[in-house]
Structures are given as structure tokens and as C-alpha cells.
Motif scaffolding. Sequence first.
Motif, mmCIF file in Angstrom:
data_model
loop_
_atom_site.group_PDB
_atom_site.id
_atom_site.type_symbol
_atom_site.label_atom_id
_atom_site.label_comp_id
_atom_site.label_asym_id
_atom_site.label_seq_id
_atom_site.Cartn_x
_atom_site.Cartn_y
_atom_site.Cartn_z
ATOM 1 N N TYR A 241 -9.347 13.772 61.381
ATOM 2 C CA TYR A 241 -9.881 12.574 60.715
ATOM 3 C C TYR A 241 -11.383 12.673 60.532
ATOM 4 N N TYR A 242 -11.884 12.057 59.446
ATOM 5 C CA TYR A 242 -13.306 11.740 59.322
ATOM 6 C C TYR A 242 -13.369 10.217 59.414
ATOM 7 N N GLY A 243 -13.763 9.691 60.555
ATOM 8 C CA GLY A 243 -13.692 8.238 60.757
ATOM 9 C C GLY A 243 -12.245 7.808 60.643
ATOM 10 N N ARG B 56 -7.843 10.226 57.095
ATOM 11 C CA ARG B 56 -7.075 11.361 57.619
ATOM 12 C C ARG B 56 -7.131 12.503 56.602
ATOM 13 N N ALA B 57 -7.835 13.587 56.948
ATOM 14 C CA ALA B 57 -7.977 14.729 56.023
ATOM 15 C C ALA B 57 -6.856 15.734 56.221
ATOM 16 N N LEU B 58 -6.359 15.872 57.444
ATOM 17 C CA LEU B 58 -5.206 16.747 57.705
ATOM 18 C C LEU B 58 -4.097 15.901 58.301
ATOM 19 N N GLY C 253 -5.144 25.660 47.427
ATOM 20 C CA GLY C 253 -4.968 24.233 47.159
ATOM 21 C C GLY C 253 -6.136 23.728 46.348
ATOM 22 N N ALA C 254 -5.949 22.567 45.767
ATOM 23 C CA ALA C 254 -6.973 22.005 44.890
ATOM 24 C C ALA C 254 -8.172 21.517 45.704
ATOM 25 N N ASN C 255 -9.208 21.193 44.985
ATOM 26 C CA ASN C 255 -10.370 20.538 45.543
ATOM 27 C C ASN C 255 -9.999 19.340 46.395
ATOM 28 N N GLY C 256 -10.501 19.269 47.610
ATOM 29 C CA GLY C 256 -10.260 18.090 48.430
ATOM 30 C C GLY C 256 -8.920 18.076 49.141
ATOM 31 N N ALA C 257 -8.146 19.162 49.053
ATOM 32 C CA ALA C 257 -6.825 19.200 49.688
ATOM 33 C C ALA C 257 -6.918 19.214 51.216
ATOM 34 N N GLY C 258 -8.054 19.707 51.725
ATOM 35 C CA GLY C 258 -8.213 19.757 53.181
ATOM 36 C C GLY C 258 -8.393 21.173 53.712
ATOM 37 N N LYS C 259 -8.587 22.114 52.835
ATOM 38 C CA LYS C 259 -8.652 23.526 53.236
ATOM 39 C C LYS C 259 -9.848 23.795 54.170
ATOM 40 N N SER C 260 -11.020 23.334 53.741
ATOM 41 C CA SER C 260 -12.206 23.567 54.581
ATOM 42 C C SER C 260 -12.084 22.811 55.900
ATOM 43 N N THR C 261 -11.478 21.650 55.841
ATOM 44 C CA THR C 261 -11.310 20.872 57.077
ATOM 45 C C THR C 261 -10.453 21.651 58.078
ATOM 46 N N LEU C 262 -9.430 22.348 57.583
ATOM 47 C CA LEU C 262 -8.601 23.130 58.505
ATOM 48 C C LEU C 262 -9.428 24.262 59.120
ATOM 49 N N PRO D 168 -18.603 30.750 56.417
ATOM 50 C CA PRO D 168 -18.318 29.370 55.979
ATOM 51 C C PRO D 168 -18.492 29.159 54.482
ATOM 52 N N GLU D 169 -17.966 28.038 54.008
ATOM 53 C CA GLU D 169 -18.160 27.667 52.608
ATOM 54 C C GLU D 169 -19.671 27.528 52.358
ATOM 55 N N GLY D 170 -20.114 28.065 51.240
ATOM 56 C CA GLY D 170 -21.552 27.988 50.939
ATOM 57 C C GLY D 170 -22.357 29.086 51.619
ATOM 58 N N ASP E 83 -14.109 31.122 54.131
ATOM 59 C CA ASP E 83 -13.951 29.896 53.360
ATOM 60 C C ASP E 83 -14.504 30.116 51.954
ATOM 61 N N GLU E 84 -13.622 30.223 50.981
ATOM 62 C CA GLU E 84 -13.969 30.378 49.564
ATOM 63 C C GLU E 84 -14.925 31.539 49.291
ATOM 64 N N PRO E 85 -14.539 32.756 49.662
ATOM 65 C CA PRO E 85 -15.453 33.872 49.385
ATOM 66 C C PRO E 85 -15.743 34.070 47.905
ATOM 67 N N GLU F 279 -8.982 29.547 49.716
ATOM 68 C CA GLU F 279 -9.432 29.874 48.355
ATOM 69 C C GLU F 279 -8.955 28.867 47.327
ATOM 70 N N GLN F 280 -9.847 28.591 46.364
ATOM 71 C CA GLN F 280 -9.390 27.873 45.169
ATOM 72 C C GLN F 280 -8.948 28.861 44.105
ATOM 73 N N ASN F 281 -9.439 30.107 44.211
ATOM 74 C CA ASN F 281 -9.028 31.159 43.296
ATOM 75 C C ASN F 281 -7.670 31.690 43.766
HETATM 76 P P1 ATP Z 1 -13.086 21.902 48.587
HETATM 77 O O1 ATP Z 1 -12.514 23.117 47.989
HETATM 78 O O2 ATP Z 1 -13.651 20.954 47.600
HETATM 79 O O3 ATP Z 1 -13.999 22.178 49.743
HETATM 80 P P2 ATP Z 1 -11.026 21.317 50.480
HETATM 81 O O4 ATP Z 1 -9.604 21.576 50.169
HETATM 82 O O5 ATP Z 1 -11.722 22.315 51.330
HETATM 83 O O6 ATP Z 1 -11.827 21.111 49.142
HETATM 84 P P3 ATP Z 1 -11.976 19.367 52.352
HETATM 85 O O7 ATP Z 1 -13.412 19.666 52.060
HETATM 86 O O8 ATP Z 1 -11.403 19.845 53.618
HETATM 87 O O9 ATP Z 1 -11.077 19.896 51.144
HETATM 88 O O10 ATP Z 1 -11.762 17.802 52.216
HETATM 89 C C1 ATP Z 1 -10.539 17.146 52.546
HETATM 90 C C2 ATP Z 1 -10.717 15.635 52.444
HETATM 91 O O11 ATP Z 1 -11.618 15.182 53.448
HETATM 92 C C3 ATP Z 1 -11.311 15.183 51.108
HETATM 93 O O12 ATP Z 1 -10.687 13.989 50.751
HETATM 94 C C4 ATP Z 1 -12.758 14.969 51.424
HETATM 95 O O13 ATP Z 1 -13.313 13.986 50.592
HETATM 96 C C5 ATP Z 1 -12.721 14.503 52.869
HETATM 97 N N1 ATP Z 1 -13.925 14.906 53.605
HETATM 98 C C6 ATP Z 1 -14.392 16.160 53.783
HETATM 99 N N2 ATP Z 1 -15.504 16.177 54.539
HETATM 100 C C7 ATP Z 1 -15.763 14.883 54.858
HETATM 101 C C8 ATP Z 1 -16.756 14.224 55.640
HETATM 102 N N3 ATP Z 1 -17.730 14.910 56.256
HETATM 103 N N4 ATP Z 1 -16.682 12.886 55.739
HETATM 104 C C9 ATP Z 1 -15.689 12.176 55.142
HETATM 105 N N5 ATP Z 1 -14.696 12.730 54.408
HETATM 106 C C10 ATP Z 1 -14.736 14.070 54.268
#
Ligand code: ATP
Length: 240
Positions: free
Chosen positions: A15-17, A20-22, A39-48, A87-89, A163-165, A196-198
Amino acid sequence: MAGKQLLKIQGVETYYGNIRALAGVDVEVREGEIVSLIGANGAGKSTLMMTICGSPHARSGSIVFNGTDITHMPTHEIARLRISQSPEGRRIFPRMTVTENLQMGAGLDNLKFFREDVARVFAIFPRLKERQHQRAGTMSGGELQMLSIARALMARPKLLLLDEPSLGLAPLIVKGIFEQIKKLNEQEGLTVFLVEQNAFAALKLSHRAYVMVNGKVTMSGSGKDLLADPEVRAAYLEGG
Ligand code: ATP
């Protein structure tokens, strides 16, 4: 081909607050594998990726690495178990030289192997050897990505997280970097988990892959099978 289980993620919720991201993720990586998560943008990949490294921690579920439960372990202790991340970036230190960035990656535990390990990463990425005294901030995106991977390798990882090389890189550069990842896997047996998004490049490279949608794994299979899957093709490959 794949060896014993190295990483086992079960029912992980992050969770972020209150967000629920995962939402209950199960993923497994075995020794010697390249596994990708697409997975698409925002799917939760980086969070995992970040949850594996303990920042943020999972709110529920478990993450076991090489037989040790790391679910609630602090990030620095997880790193000492030899999970290393690009890491990403990329997060390179722009004012430091290539060699200084590599020193940061080695950490105190591995400084005694520094010469040997630097020679090894320079053999993998000859471009970095040419640029060893150059400030990282002056290098191209492809070179920075190489440096980010090389820095992660300096920690002598059992598991390399990427993360997203391919982010922001031209197709030819992506091809070169993915070939190096494949070589590391084939020649050194390095286990790789990449986000990866690619999807095309990732699935082509990977032994197995997972598809993530809205914080959940919706599909998994061999890279080859997912590349041929009509649903995956429609969502992630066509027009891409
Ligand atoms: P991207 O390719 O854009 O990085 P992603 O698949 O890696 O996408 P995450 O960055 O893990 O996705 O984000 C998953 C969800 O968690 C999204 O809805 C995002 O808005 C949210 N999120 C990510 N980081 C934070 C944060 N620091 N605070 C609040 N919500 C966040």
C-alpha cells in the motif's frame, strides 16, 4: 535448465497510504532464470521491485529469498543477502566518474574484490572502460543504463533486479543491452528478474514471464508462449 527456487513471492499486498498498489501477487524465480514482469504504466511493476527490496514493505503476504524470509527485513540487510537492483531511472551519481559509481555499487563488503570486479564489468561493458574517468552525468542514456547494471553487478548479486532497462533508449541500444543481459545469464548463470514496458524485448529475452494488471498477476508462462498469446499480443505487442 532452471535450478532451485531463489525467490518466492506469495500473496503480497503493498500500500501507499490507503492505496493498494499490489493486490496479492504470486511470483517465483528459480536459479539461472531470466524472468520478466510486463504490464502497462501504473500496473504495479516498480512497486513489486521496491517491495522485494523492502521499501516499501509488504503489508501482507511473504517474500522468501534463498530460504530466508525477507518480508519485513530492512533494505540494507536484504542487499547483503545479494539482491542487487538497477532501479527505474538508473539513479547514477552524475558528478562522480564511472569508476566512482562502480565503487558505490561494491559497498564495503565487496571493496576487497574491487579490482577483480571492475575488470569483470569492464570486460562485459567495454564502453565503460573507455569512459572510466569520465563524469557519469556527461554520458548517453545507453551508457548510463550500462553503468547502472554494472554498478548493480559490483555487489556480486545472486539475483539481479532490473527496472525498465529499456526506458528512453533507441531500439538498437536496447538490443545491445538485452544481449549483454542474456550473456550474463548464459555465461555466468546470473539470475535476473526484470520489469519492462517493452514487452516484446522482455518476452524474447526471458525464460518465463508474468503479466501484471492493476496490481495483480493475470497471466504467466514461458516467454515464447506469451509472445504468441493472442491476448498478450493485442494488449502489449501490437502497434508497439
Ligand atoms: P510505471 O511503468 O509507470 O513505473 P508501474 O507498473 O511500475 O508503472 P507503479 O509505479 O508500481 O507501476 O505504480 C503502481 C500504482 O501505485 C499506481 O497506481 C501509482 O500511481 C501508485 N503509486 C506508485 N508510487 C506511489 C507513491 N509513492 N505514492 C502513492 N501512489 C503511488
